[in-house]
Design a protein around this motif. Structure first.
Motif, PDB file in Angstrom:
ATOM      1  N   ILE A  68       8.287  -5.013   5.637  1.00 30.29           N
ATOM      2  CA  ILE A  68       7.936  -4.331   4.388  1.00 30.29           C
ATOM      3  C   ILE A  68       7.465  -5.320   3.324  1.00 30.29           C
ATOM      4  CG2 ILE A  68       8.839  -2.887   2.517  1.00 30.29           C
ATOM      5  CD1 ILE A  68       8.593  -1.395   5.106  1.00 30.29           C
ATOM      6  N   ASP A  69       8.141  -6.449   3.218  1.00 30.78           N
ATOM      7  CA  ASP A  69       7.808  -7.419   2.167  1.00 30.78           C
ATOM      8  C   ASP A  69       6.445  -8.061   2.382  1.00 30.78           C
ATOM      9  OD1 ASP A  69      11.236  -8.522   2.060  1.00 30.78           O
ATOM     10  OD2 ASP A  69      10.243  -6.923   0.939  1.00 30.78           O
ATOM     11  N   GLY A  72       0.981  -5.213   1.639  1.00 28.38           N
ATOM     12  CA  GLY A  72       0.472  -5.012   0.286  1.00 28.38           C
ATOM     13  C   GLY A  72       0.985  -3.690  -0.258  1.00 28.38           C
ATOM     14  N   GLU A  73       0.829  -3.487  -1.538  1.00 25.15           N
ATOM     15  CA  GLU A  73       1.374  -2.286  -2.169  1.00 25.15           C
ATOM     16  C   GLU A  73       0.785  -1.002  -1.580  1.00 25.15           C
ATOM     17  OE1 GLU A  73       1.880  -0.246  -6.575  1.00 25.15           O
ATOM     18  OE2 GLU A  73       1.009  -2.239  -6.394  1.00 25.15           O
ATOM     19  N   ARG A  74      -0.530  -0.979  -1.381  1.00 25.93           N
ATOM     20  CA  ARG A  74      -1.165   0.238  -0.862  1.00 25.93           C
ATOM     21  C   ARG A  74      -0.722   0.539   0.572  1.00 25.93           C
ATOM     22  NH1 ARG A  74      -7.604   1.708  -0.704  1.00 25.93           N
ATOM     23  NH2 ARG A  74      -7.312   3.748   0.210  1.00 25.93           N
ATOM     24  N   ARG A  76       2.024  -0.494   2.033  1.00 26.54           N
ATOM     25  CA  ARG A  76       3.450  -0.153   2.004  1.00 26.54           C
ATOM     26  C   ARG A  76       3.631   1.310   1.612  1.00 26.54           C
ATOM     27  NH1 ARG A  76       5.289  -4.342  -0.645  1.00 26.54           N
ATOM     28  NH2 ARG A  76       4.778  -3.491  -2.681  1.00 26.54           N
ATOM     29  N   ASN A  77       2.872   1.770   0.600  1.00 30.66           N
ATOM     30  CA  ASN A  77       2.958   3.175   0.197  1.00 30.66           C
ATOM     31  C   ASN A  77       2.470   4.105   1.305  1.00 30.66           C
ATOM     32  OD1 ASN A  77       4.026   2.548  -2.294  1.00 30.66           O
ATOM     33  ND2 ASN A  77       2.043   2.550  -3.332  1.00 30.66           N
ATOM     34  N   ASP A  78       1.392   3.719   2.005  1.00 27.26           N
ATOM     35  CA  ASP A  78       0.901   4.520   3.133  1.00 27.26           C
ATOM     36  C   ASP A  78       1.945   4.607   4.236  1.00 27.26           C
ATOM     37  OD1 ASP A  78      -1.483   4.941   1.822  1.00 27.26           O
ATOM     38  OD2 ASP A  78      -2.612   3.451   2.983  1.00 27.26           O
TER      39      ASP A  78
END
Length: 104
Positions: A68-69, A72-74, A76-78
């Motif tokens: 998870i770390d 990237g943010e996108r 991770r959200n997907d």
């Protein structure tokens, strides 16, 4: 006569990075770290249940564990979105071998 103190004080040797890690922490060699940095070896694939929409691929290890770390943010959200909608929008994910990138 005045005595001068040395400008640099002598301290004990600083700890080596390996000494800072807990005893149970896994050790990684430089070769292993470089091969991991090359790119993901496997992908966690979420196949859509319906005909509308595209599948989603998330980098993972051979056991399907996702870092998870490292995402990237996108992405991770997907990943969280797809994982939440298993059974509604996506089928259970499968682990697939990642294809190597072709360089021109």
């Amino acid at each position: 006569m005045t005595q001068f103190r040395p400008l640099i004080q002598e301290y004990a040797e600083p700890p080596v990075a390996a000494e800072l890690l807990p005893a149970h922490a896994p050790r990684t060699t430089l070769a292993e770290a470089r091969s991991a940095a090359v790119g993901p070896t496997h992908l966690l694939h979420f196949e859509p249940l319906g005909t509308i929409g595209a599948g989603l691929d998330i980098p993972c290890d051979p056991q399907g564990r996702v870092g998870i770390d490292a995402l990237g943010e996108r992405l991770r959200n997907d990943y969280f979105f797809a994982r939440t909608l298993i059974g509604r929008l996506f089928a259970r994910p499968t682990v697939r071998a990642a294809l190597p990138l072709m360089h021109a």
